[in-house]
Design a protein around this motif. Structure first.
Motif, mmCIF file in Angstrom:
data_model
loop_
_atom_site.group_PDB
_atom_site.id
_atom_site.type_symbol
_atom_site.label_atom_id
_atom_site.label_comp_id
_atom_site.label_asym_id
_atom_site.label_seq_id
_atom_site.Cartn_x
_atom_site.Cartn_y
_atom_site.Cartn_z
ATOM 1 N N ARG A 91 0.846 -1.204 0.000
ATOM 2 C CA ARG A 91 0.000 0.000 0.000
ATOM 3 C C ARG A 91 0.875 1.244 0.000
ATOM 4 O O ARG A 91 0.589 2.221 -0.669
ATOM 5 C CB ARG A 91 -0.886 0.045 1.245
ATOM 6 N N TRP A 92 1.923 1.185 0.801
ATOM 7 C CA TRP A 92 2.803 2.362 0.920
ATOM 8 C C TRP A 92 3.485 2.661 -0.405
ATOM 9 O O TRP A 92 3.712 3.826 -0.746
ATOM 10 C CB TRP A 92 3.848 2.120 2.012
ATOM 11 N N TYR A 104 2.213 2.094 -3.416
ATOM 12 C CA TYR A 104 1.219 2.778 -4.258
ATOM 13 C C TYR A 104 0.955 4.193 -3.753
ATOM 14 O O TYR A 104 0.781 5.128 -4.541
ATOM 15 C CB TYR A 104 -0.092 1.986 -4.286
ATOM 16 N N ALA A 105 0.895 4.360 -2.427
ATOM 17 C CA ALA A 105 0.611 5.689 -1.866
ATOM 18 C C ALA A 105 1.741 6.664 -2.187
ATOM 19 O O ALA A 105 1.495 7.811 -2.566
ATOM 20 C CB ALA A 105 0.411 5.581 -0.351
ATOM 21 N N GLY A 127 3.768 6.602 -4.694
ATOM 22 C CA GLY A 127 3.714 6.995 -6.099
ATOM 23 C C GLY A 127 2.479 7.803 -6.436
ATOM 24 O O GLY A 127 2.492 8.630 -7.343
ATOM 25 N N GLY A 128 1.393 7.585 -5.712
ATOM 26 C CA GLY A 128 0.136 8.270 -6.033
ATOM 27 C C GLY A 128 0.154 9.710 -5.594
ATOM 28 O O GLY A 128 -0.296 10.604 -6.316
ATOM 29 N N ASN A 129 0.635 9.984 -4.385
ATOM 30 C CA ASN A 129 0.712 11.353 -3.883
ATOM 31 C C ASN A 129 1.672 11.337 -2.705
ATOM 32 O O ASN A 129 1.302 11.054 -1.583
ATOM 33 C CB ASN A 129 -0.675 11.845 -3.453
ATOM 34 N N ARG A 155 3.268 13.551 -1.029
ATOM 35 C CA ARG A 155 3.045 14.471 0.088
ATOM 36 C C ARG A 155 1.947 13.950 1.007
ATOM 37 O O ARG A 155 2.065 13.975 2.233
ATOM 38 C CB ARG A 155 2.671 15.842 -0.468
ATOM 39 N N ALA A 156 0.873 13.458 0.381
ATOM 40 C CA ALA A 156 -0.230 12.918 1.183
ATOM 41 C C ALA A 156 0.249 11.724 1.989
ATOM 42 O O ALA A 156 -0.084 11.579 3.163
ATOM 43 C CB ALA A 156 -1.389 12.516 0.272
ATOM 44 N N ALA A 157 1.044 10.865 1.352
ATOM 45 C CA ALA A 157 1.561 9.692 2.056
ATOM 46 C C ALA A 157 2.411 10.134 3.236
ATOM 47 O O ALA A 157 2.278 9.612 4.343
ATOM 48 C CB ALA A 157 2.369 8.833 1.089
ATOM 49 N N GLY A 176 2.215 5.231 -8.962
ATOM 50 C CA GLY A 176 0.911 4.936 -8.395
ATOM 51 C C GLY A 176 0.103 3.875 -9.111
ATOM 52 O O GLY A 176 -0.926 3.448 -8.613
ATOM 53 N N ARG A 177 0.549 3.477 -10.299
ATOM 54 C CA ARG A 177 -0.258 2.537 -11.074
ATOM 55 C C ARG A 177 0.661 1.464 -11.647
ATOM 56 O O ARG A 177 1.698 1.772 -12.225
ATOM 57 C CB ARG A 177 -0.947 3.287 -12.206
#
Lengths: 379, 512
Positions: free
Chosen positions: A223-224, A226-227, A229-231, A233-235, A297-298
């Motif tokens: 999960r981390w 993907y997180a 890579g996805g965003n 800063r949010a992670a 993220g993908r």
């Protein structure tokens, strides 16, 4: 409007949205599964053009060729999913092979005036550790010194290749079968062993795919990845240890590369320092064909595997059909570009459809709503 | 009172050379909602970030339950019971709703995630928020309001004793705001302390127990909410009279220059959502139009659509009678419409180029002699523009990075003026620049209007539209919510129009 009624309509809307997604038809489905479709098409075309393409023995041979590229692609997948890139894996392939070769040929310990002949399992562990170390170097450069992944791994690409050439003095380590008298036989198992009739390399690919698949889909770490890579800063704000995650994906990528290096050295029972040159590009191509986004993220293990098979079957198939090696490069390049174009096309299709749907619902709302208060406009 | 859970003591924060906070004392009490009020740049968000461990104070200290604390990170703060709902959405669009809620705190054992448990917990949270969002859906597919509810659900899942909410309602519908308020009252009944920030002052009046007003990084007033009213808040927020900051108005409008009719613009950040939902407005020759709106009102998206950066879904934009539909950014610039973008660092300047090179960048075509640039006419024009916009720099060869924010902004404006525009569009032209440069920028805008050009600028500061515009257009949720004459209107009117009034039927229906 009561809350429960609102909930119900919302749930229905959600459900109908999902159903309509399913109903989008075969074209969309094929676009979605394009890597798999491409693989099927390749198999059909080559089986028509070449009589023995579908021979089980040929399929096994081709899959063996795919195996080390697939292992490289699995490591690359993790890195790319965090929005990174690892250009050093080709060099790590060469370095780990050379290290294995050096150890199997006998490691001269001048301090003790003796030559050590470590057992094969020790050689394997040390070679994999070298891969992890190259990955750790990448990770440190990227997370501690904020070097862009492209540049950091470009640097380590040269460093690792140079190290391989230095260790071997530019020469090839031959005859890695080992000597029973020295107790270091068995290295050729990776390349020529066939447990249950299937080459070891394929087994290793399967084991790596299952492990990394579980890692990506079942674990917190996945999960981390993907997180991150996805965003990123949010992670970070959510307490995901982004630096640790990046550090680990580069180390895993390095271990995958070292494993591929061992397989190749074992297949050839010799280790050349130039081995693995440009392999990183095949791995990137496989991951991208498999639907991963270079923006992070993908990406999926299934996709990366299919991507590796597409590239491997394409190369071997073109050879079998007798296409010149120059044209092989052109065709491979076209396939990669086409894959990315389809990916962008699909994204744009989704965006356009969503915008059209929103505009449609706005028009409906405007038509239904009472005209807005105009008191401010009267001036 | 003894029920103080958290306290900030003479907290200061310095960013670069600017004081974001100066010696702020701030108390958070169990079971109460304290509203933190102030204009943009007053330091609200900085204070919140310090409370939640995102930033460290430069000086001063935090106390939790009377003990001094230092939060190393947001997750450290969460571990001690202080959670924050950020103003910007901090979500991973590629992950599911449940994954986002439990990001960094995944449920499960031995490194493996228990997805079923996460889904169940997420479902329960959305039941509490009265919004049945499927926990398995990717966050990127949700509309903005639902994404904000995901942020809220995440903060709720952290079981905090102090919950900081920074603009939690910027994307929520009126009905969703009421649900949030019920949740807040439920939380305070259980002793949770809430810090609440909102541009919507009516929300603060409704939900908060205490009011604290920040201005220029310092606390200027505090009182129980029942003792205060809207005018008290606005008076303390705005403080001193700022009218001397702005150039005198010279309004003699001529022909319509820029005409927008029913312009609808998709949200570039969120596929499937609309940022601008049917805007009609006109800018005349010699007129400065101020576009006021809160975050998410669609200001930037509308202006970028004018410049050709965002796609217009429907509606029409005309420049001096000619439709602009389908024209590229370069063609629009050539026809006389140019944008000073909101984020000058990202969109307005090329850091690697000098001041002079930046100025001439958009107008290079004018200096071409065959295929070669005529350096002499370029540098002459650059010198003229540097004095026209009053850039304080060592010379045209100075590095962009060596200039102050205000002077960088003048370079961006100068770059736009060099293209000889008929309509100048400016997005937040005074963001992050000092008072003197602000006055210069507004004087420049007024000067351009006097020469017959049209000026359209967007801002989130009421004072700016009241003093620098000839006409005020208020945007709210992507629509024109009102038009005002700055000479006859008050800031309360403008602010009220920009907020979502709770009984407006159109806002509710339009968002579904």
């Amino acid at each position: 409007m009561s809350t429960t009624a609102k909930e119900r309509t919302d749930v229905e809307r959600d459900r109908s949205a999902r159903i309509s997604e399913r109903k989008r038809g075969w074209g969309e489905f094929l676009l979605d599964q394009r890597a798999f479709v491409a693989l099927i098409v390749l198999v059909i075309v080559f089986s028509l053009l070449s009589d023995n393409f579908l021979d089980p023995s040929n399929l096994v041979t081709m899959t063996r060729h795919v195996a080390y590229n697939a292992i490289l692609a699995l490591g690359m997948l993790l890195v790319i999913t965090t929005a990174g890139i690892d250009l050093s894996i080709g060099s790590t392939v060469g370095l780990s092979g050379v290290v294995a070769g050096l150890l199997l040929q006998g490691w001269e310990l001048s301090l003790f005036d003796t030559t050590a002949y470590p057992a094969v399992w020790v050689v394997v562990v040390i070679s994999l550790a070298i891969g992890a170390a190259v990955g750790a170097l990448n990770g440190i450069l990227i997370t501690r010194f904020n070097v862009a992944p492209f540049i950091a791994t470009l640097g380590t690409m040269y460093i690792a290749r140079g190290a391989a050439l230095l260790i071997s003095d530019g020469a090839t380590f031959p005859r890695l079968q080992g000597d029973p008298a020295l107790g270091n036989t068995g290295f050729d198992f990776f390349g020529t062993g066939r447990p249950l009739g299937i080459p070891t390399a394929i087994w290793i690919m399967v084991v790596f795919a299952i492990l990394i698949g579980l890692l990506m889909t079942r674990t917190r770490f996945g999960r981390w990845v993907y997180a991150t890579g996805g965003n990123e800063r949010a992670a970070d704000l959510a307490g995901v240890p982004v630096r640790v995650v990046k550090m680990r994906v580069y180390m895993i990528s390095g271990v995958c590369a070292a494993m591929a290096g061992l397989i190749i050295a074992s297949e050839l029972t010799s280790a050349a320092p130039q081995t693995g040159n440009t392999f990183e590009l095949n791995a990137i191509a496989a991951v991208v064909i498999g639907g991963a986004s270079l923006a992070g993220g993908r990406g999926t293990v299934k996709g990366a595997l299919i991507g590796a098979f597409v590239i491997g079957f394409l190369s071997d198939g073109l050879v079998m059909v007798g296409v010149s090696s120059f044209w092989q490069m052109v065709i491979k390049g076209l396939v990669i570009v086409l894959a990315v174009m389809l990916d962008r096309g699909q994204e744009r299709l989704k965006e356009a459809r969503a915008a059209a749907a929103a505009a449609q619902s706005l028009r409906k709302d405007l038509a239904a709503a009472t005209p807005p208060s105009t008191s401010h406009h009267e001036r | 009172m003894s029920d103080v859970v958290m306290r900030a003591q003479s907290v200061s924060k310095v960013y670069g050379g600017t004081h974001a906070l100066r010696g702020v004392d701030f108390e958070v009490r169990a079971g109460r909602v304290v509203a933190l009020l102030g204009e943009n740049g007053a330091g609200k968000s900085t204070l919140m970030k310090i409370l939640a461990g995102v930033e460290q104070p430069t000086t001063g200290r935090l106390e939790l339950d009377g003990e001094p604390v230092r939060f190393e990170s947001p997750s450290d703060a969460v571990g001690r019971g202080v959670a924050i709902i950020h103003q910007e959405l901090n979500l991973c669009p590629n992950l599911s709703v449940a994954d986002n809620i439990f990001m960094g705190r995944e449920r499960g054992r031995a490194g493996f995630v228990d997805y079923a448990e996460q889904r169940e917990l997420a479902r329960a949270l959305f039941e509490r928020l009265e919004e049945p969002i499927d926990p398995r859906r990717p966050v990127g597919e949700l509309r903005l309001g639902q994404q904000q509810l995901v942020e809220i659900a995440r903060a709720l899942s952290e079981d905090a004793r102090v919950l900081v909410m920074d603009e939690p309602t910027s994307a929520l519908s009126a009905a969703e705001v009421q649900v949030l308020f019920r949740v807040i009252r439920d939380l305070t009944a259980h002793g949770v302390a809430i810090v609440y920030i909102s541009h919507h002052l009516d929300e603060c009046l409704e939900i908060a127990d205490d009011a604290v007003v920040l201005r220029d990084g310092a606390v200027v007033a505090q009182a129980p909410m029942r003792d205060v009213d809207l005018s008290w808040i606005v008076e303390h927020m705005v403080g001193r009279d700022q009218s001397d900051l702005y150039a005198p108005m010279a309004f003699a409008p001529g022909e319509p220059l820029l005409e927008l009719r029913d312009v609808v613009v998709a949200d570039p950040e969120n596929a499937g959502r609309l940022a601008v939902r049917g805007v009609t407005l006109t800018v005349h020759e010699g007129e400065v139009v101020g576009l006021y709106g809160l975050m998410g009102a669609g200001r930037t998206e509308l202006l970028e659509a004018l410049a050709g950066r965002n796609e217009v879904v429907s509606g029409e934009i005309r420049l001096a009678g000619t439709p602009l539909t389908g024209l590229s950014i370069a063609e629009r610039i050539r026809r006389g419409l140019a944008l000073v973008p909101e984020d000058r660092q990202r969109d307005g300047l090329v850091q690697a180029l000098s001041v002079g090179r930046n100025l001439s960048l958009a107008a290079l075509g004018g200096f071409l002699k065959g295929l070669v640039l005529n350096k002499r006419s370029e540098s002459a024009a650059v010198d003229r523009m540097m004095s026209a916009v009053r850039v304080k720099a060592a010379g045209p060869d100075a590095e962009i990075g060596s200039l102050s924010g205000g002077n960088q902004q003048k370079v961006v404006v100068g770059k736009v003026l060099m293209t000889a525009p008929r309509v100048i569009v400016l997005d937040e032209p005074t963001r992050g620049i000092d008072v003197g440069a602000k006055a210069d920028i507004f004087a420049l805008m007024a000067g351009q209007a006097k020469e017959g050009r049209g000026v359209l600028f967007a801002t989130s500061e009421v004072e700016e539209v009241l003093h620098a515009a000839d006409r005020i257009v208020v945007l709210s949720r992507g629509r024109v919510a009102g038009e005002f004459d700055p000479r006859t209107t008050t800031r309360e009117d403008v602010m009220a129009a920009s907020g979502e009034s709770l009984d407006d039927p159109t806002t509710n229906g339009g968002r579904r």
